[in-house]
Design a protein around this motif. Structure first.
Motif, PDB file in Angstrom:
ATOM      1  N   LYS A  32       0.808  -1.224   0.000  1.00 42.85           N
ATOM      2  CA  LYS A  32       0.000   0.000   0.000  1.00 42.85           C
ATOM      3  C   LYS A  32       0.840   1.273   0.000  1.00 42.85           C
ATOM      4  N   LEU A  33       2.165   1.123  -0.029  1.00 39.26           N
ATOM      5  CA  LEU A  33       3.030   2.297  -0.088  1.00 39.26           C
ATOM      6  C   LEU A  33       3.207   2.744  -1.538  1.00 39.26           C
ATOM      7  N   SER A  34       3.272   4.047  -1.742  1.00 36.60           N
ATOM      8  CA  SER A  34       3.519   4.572  -3.079  1.00 36.60           C
ATOM      9  C   SER A  34       4.989   4.388  -3.438  1.00 36.60           C
ATOM     10  N   ALA A  35       5.334   4.602  -4.685  1.00 39.61           N
ATOM     11  CA  ALA A  35       6.728   4.467  -5.135  1.00 39.61           C
ATOM     12  C   ALA A  35       7.637   5.431  -4.366  1.00 39.61           C
ATOM     13  N   ILE A  36       7.151   6.645  -4.108  1.00 47.14           N
ATOM     14  CA  ILE A  36       7.964   7.624  -3.374  1.00 47.14           C
ATOM     15  C   ILE A  36       8.084   7.237  -1.905  1.00 47.14           C
ATOM     16  N   ASP A  37       6.987   6.735  -1.324  1.00 44.64           N
ATOM     17  CA  ASP A  37       7.054   6.226   0.054  1.00 44.64           C
ATOM     18  C   ASP A  37       8.170   5.189   0.176  1.00 44.64           C
ATOM     19  N   ARG A  38       8.221   4.285  -0.785  1.00 40.65           N
ATOM     20  CA  ARG A  38       9.207   3.199  -0.755  1.00 40.65           C
ATOM     21  C   ARG A  38      10.626   3.739  -0.886  1.00 40.65           C
ATOM     22  N   LYS A  39      10.801   4.760  -1.724  1.00 38.21           N
ATOM     23  CA  LYS A  39      12.130   5.356  -1.864  1.00 38.21           C
ATOM     24  C   LYS A  39      12.587   5.990  -0.561  1.00 38.21           C
ATOM     25  N   ILE A  40      11.671   6.640   0.122  1.00 34.88           N
ATOM     26  CA  ILE A  40      12.010   7.287   1.395  1.00 34.88           C
ATOM     27  C   ILE A  40      12.413   6.257   2.443  1.00 34.88           C
ATOM     28  N   VAL A  41      11.607   5.197   2.590  1.00 31.77           N
ATOM     29  CA  VAL A  41      11.937   4.199   3.614  1.00 31.77           C
ATOM     30  C   VAL A  41      13.220   3.454   3.252  1.00 31.77           C
ATOM     31  N   ASN A  42      13.503   3.324   1.967  1.00 29.71           N
ATOM     32  CA  ASN A  42      14.747   2.679   1.554  1.00 29.71           C
ATOM     33  C   ASN A  42      15.957   3.519   1.955  1.00 29.71           C
ATOM     34  N   VAL A  43      15.844   4.829   1.811  1.00 26.51           N
ATOM     35  CA  VAL A  43      16.940   5.715   2.222  1.00 26.51           C
ATOM     36  C   VAL A  43      17.160   5.599   3.729  1.00 26.51           C
ATOM     37  N   ILE A  44      16.070   5.603   4.492  1.00 22.57           N
ATOM     38  CA  ILE A  44      16.180   5.482   5.947  1.00 22.57           C
ATOM     39  C   ILE A  44      16.775   4.130   6.331  1.00 22.57           C
ATOM     40  N   ALA A  45      16.396   3.083   5.605  1.00 18.65           N
ATOM     41  CA  ALA A  45      16.923   1.747   5.880  1.00 18.65           C
ATOM     42  C   ALA A  45      18.422   1.670   5.651  1.00 18.65           C
ATOM     43  N   ASN A  46      18.934   2.564   4.812  1.00 19.11           N
ATOM     44  CA  ASN A  46      20.376   2.610   4.552  1.00 19.11           C
ATOM     45  C   ASN A  46      21.099   3.597   5.469  1.00 19.11           C
ATOM     46  N   ASP A  47      20.489   3.782   6.656  1.00 19.27           N
ATOM     47  CA  ASP A  47      21.103   4.545   7.756  1.00 19.27           C
ATOM     48  C   ASP A  47      21.294   6.029   7.455  1.00 19.27           C
ATOM     49  N   ILE A  48      20.449   6.574   6.604  1.00 19.16           N
ATOM     50  CA  ILE A  48      20.421   8.023   6.412  1.00 19.16           C
ATOM     51  C   ILE A  48      19.177   8.514   7.148  1.00 19.16           C
ATOM     52  N   ASN A  49      19.366   9.044   8.337  1.00 20.16           N
ATOM     53  CA  ASN A  49      18.250   9.377   9.215  1.00 20.16           C
ATOM     54  C   ASN A  49      17.960  10.870   9.322  1.00 20.16           C
ATOM     55  N   LYS A  50      18.914  11.688   8.939  1.00 21.26           N
ATOM     56  CA  LYS A  50      18.709  13.124   9.042  1.00 21.26           C
ATOM     57  C   LYS A  50      17.835  13.597   7.883  1.00 21.26           C
ATOM     58  N   VAL A  51      16.794  14.358   8.214  1.00 24.07           N
ATOM     59  CA  VAL A  51      15.817  14.791   7.209  1.00 24.07           C
ATOM     60  C   VAL A  51      16.483  15.514   6.049  1.00 24.07           C
ATOM     61  N   GLU A  52      17.389  16.419   6.356  1.00 21.51           N
ATOM     62  CA  GLU A  52      18.065  17.187   5.314  1.00 21.51           C
ATOM     63  C   GLU A  52      18.807  16.285   4.336  1.00 21.51           C
ATOM     64  N   LYS A  53      19.477  15.267   4.868  1.00 21.27           N
ATOM     65  CA  LYS A  53      20.223  14.348   4.013  1.00 21.27           C
ATOM     66  C   LYS A  53      19.300  13.448   3.209  1.00 21.27           C
TER      67      LYS A  53
ATOM     68  N   ARG B  20      16.347  14.295   2.091  1.00 15.82           N
ATOM     69  CA  ARG B  20      15.830  15.133   0.996  1.00 15.82           C
ATOM     70  C   ARG B  20      16.858  15.288  -0.120  1.00 15.82           C
ATOM     71  N   VAL B  21      18.119  15.480   0.269  1.00 13.70           N
ATOM     72  CA  VAL B  21      19.189  15.626  -0.726  1.00 13.70           C
ATOM     73  C   VAL B  21      19.334  14.339  -1.522  1.00 13.70           C
ATOM     74  N   GLU B  22      19.272  13.224  -0.812  1.00 17.69           N
ATOM     75  CA  GLU B  22      19.406  11.916  -1.459  1.00 17.69           C
ATOM     76  C   GLU B  22      18.300  11.694  -2.493  1.00 17.69           C
ATOM     77  N   LEU B  23      17.105  12.218  -2.195  1.00 22.85           N
ATOM     78  CA  LEU B  23      15.956  12.008  -3.073  1.00 22.85           C
ATOM     79  C   LEU B  23      15.725  13.164  -4.037  1.00 22.85           C
ATOM     80  N   GLY B  24      16.485  14.251  -3.851  1.00 28.26           N
ATOM     81  CA  GLY B  24      16.286  15.433  -4.694  1.00 28.26           C
ATOM     82  C   GLY B  24      14.908  16.039  -4.511  1.00 28.26           C
ATOM     83  N   MET B  25      14.460  16.121  -3.283  1.00 29.46           N
ATOM     84  CA  MET B  25      13.097  16.536  -2.971  1.00 29.46           C
ATOM     85  C   MET B  25      13.109  17.826  -2.152  1.00 29.46           C
ATOM     86  N   ASN B  26      12.230  18.770  -2.498  1.00 30.69           N
ATOM     87  CA  ASN B  26      12.180  20.010  -1.725  1.00 30.69           C
ATOM     88  C   ASN B  26      11.461  19.791  -0.395  1.00 30.69           C
TER      89      ASN B  26
END
Length: 343
Positions: A273-294, A296-302
């Motif tokens: 039930k997660l969208s493609a963008i939801d999945r990208k976000i949780v994947n970044v967090i799963a790779n130990d990038i926990n800071k919001v600013e980082k 966003r940079v990783e995903l190129g998202m404002n």
């Protein structure tokens, strides 16, 4: 000895950690002479204890002779179901009989036939609730795993009318975040938007540890490790306890089975039930990038766009904010699940 833990969703286990504060909040509101709310919405991820929570309140009120509890399903016509449910109860039928409400004209003697007009059933239900209210009786309707379908919308619309008439009718509904949200967004059901939500968050890890020590006979250090592993997630607590009790092994020796249960019965359904963008976000967090600013940079998202998805994932019960500017998974072993999905 029977296993005190259970893997069955919605079934109250022998080993249960009650959410006394939240239960008391609902109970006190309902029994008050002037209730703060006639409706509560209970939400949380699958396995967070929504059904057990609702059942606990319903069972308590069933013991009170002034309460009539009706458990309904949104898969069926709720107006007819409630009417038939009330009509089948002896105490209610006696009140109907004494009030001389004509039941035979609507076919209730043979049990709410499909050809009956919906308006007739609604009128009959109105009369029942009017008489019950005069007698000081209160009716609790429970609907588990509610969805925003025609049955629910029609029932809730009628429920609003009953409230305006000051009938003693109350409503408890459980549902996933997206289903509750969809229902509250219905323009014709505005009163639901103001209905209190109770979110089934983590249960106390201290109580989990105490229960593990007492029931499983593990030492204090191990019981704390097990509690920490579950992150207070109700289904994880039940699953880990169930497996340890069943196999008589250390929790470290049944981690594979523990993961399999979480994966199959919860996380795969959640992932679908997660969208493609939801999945990208949780994947970044799963790779130990926990800071919001980082992130966003990783995903190129404002910032504005990311905030929308962040809030949604928090409401879905997947992530939380342990401190300002950081995000972590609230669900146990979800990191491992996400990494496995991207292998």
């Amino acid at each position: 000895m029977d296993n005190p833990f259970t893997l069955t969703f919605g079934k109250e286990p022998l080993s249960i950690i009650n959410r006394d504060y939240e239960i008391n909040e609902v109970y006190e509101s309902f029994i008050s002479p002037n209730p703060d709310s006639h409706t509560f919405l209970i939400t949380g991820v699958r396995g967070s204890g929504k059904t057990v929570f609702m059942t606990s309140i319903a069972n308590t009120l069933k013991k009170d002779r002034n309460w009539i509890v009706c458990d309904l399903s949104s898969d069926f016509d709720l107006i007819k179901s409630l009417t038939a449910n009330l009509n089948s109860k002896k105490e209610v039928f006696n009140i109907i009989k004494n009030a001389k409400i004509n039941v035979s004209i609507l076919g209730f003697e043979i049990g709410l036939e499909n050809q009956m007009q919906a308006n007739d059933v609604a009128v009959y239900l109105d009369k029942i609730l009017s008489e019950l209210t005069k007698k000081g009786k209160r009716v609790l309707v429970t609907i588990d795993e509610v969805v925003s379908n025609k049955n629910v919308r029609e029932f809730v619309s009628l429920f609003q009318i009953f409230l305006r008439k000051e009938y003693n009718i109350f409503l408890l509904m459980t549902g996933l975040y997206e289903n509750i949200n969809c229902l509250q967004d219905e323009k014709t059901l505005t009163f639901l938007y103001r209905a209190p939500r109770i979110v089934m968050g983590p249960i106390s890890e201290i109580e989990i540890a105490n229960n593990n020590e007492k029931i499983l006979g593990v030492d204090k250090s191990t019981s704390k490790e097990m509690a920490k592993l579950t992150k207070g997630y109700a289904y994880a607590y039940q699953t880990l306890g169930f497996l340890c009790f069943k196999y008589k092994k250390s929790y470290k020796d049944i981690l594979d089975k523990f993961d399999q249960h979480l994966w199959k019965y919860v996380y795969e359904k959640l992932w679908a039930k997660l969208s493609a963008i939801d999945r990208k976000i949780v994947n970044v967090i799963a790779n130990d990038i926990n800071k919001v600013e980082k992130i966003r940079v990783e995903l190129g998202m404002n910032s504005n766009t990311f905030t929308v998805y962040r809030k949604r994932l928090i409401k879905k019960g997947i992530i939380y904010c342990p401190q300002y500017g950081y995000l972590e998974f609230i669900l146990p072993r979800f990191k491992e699940f996400v990494l496995d999905m991207y292998c």
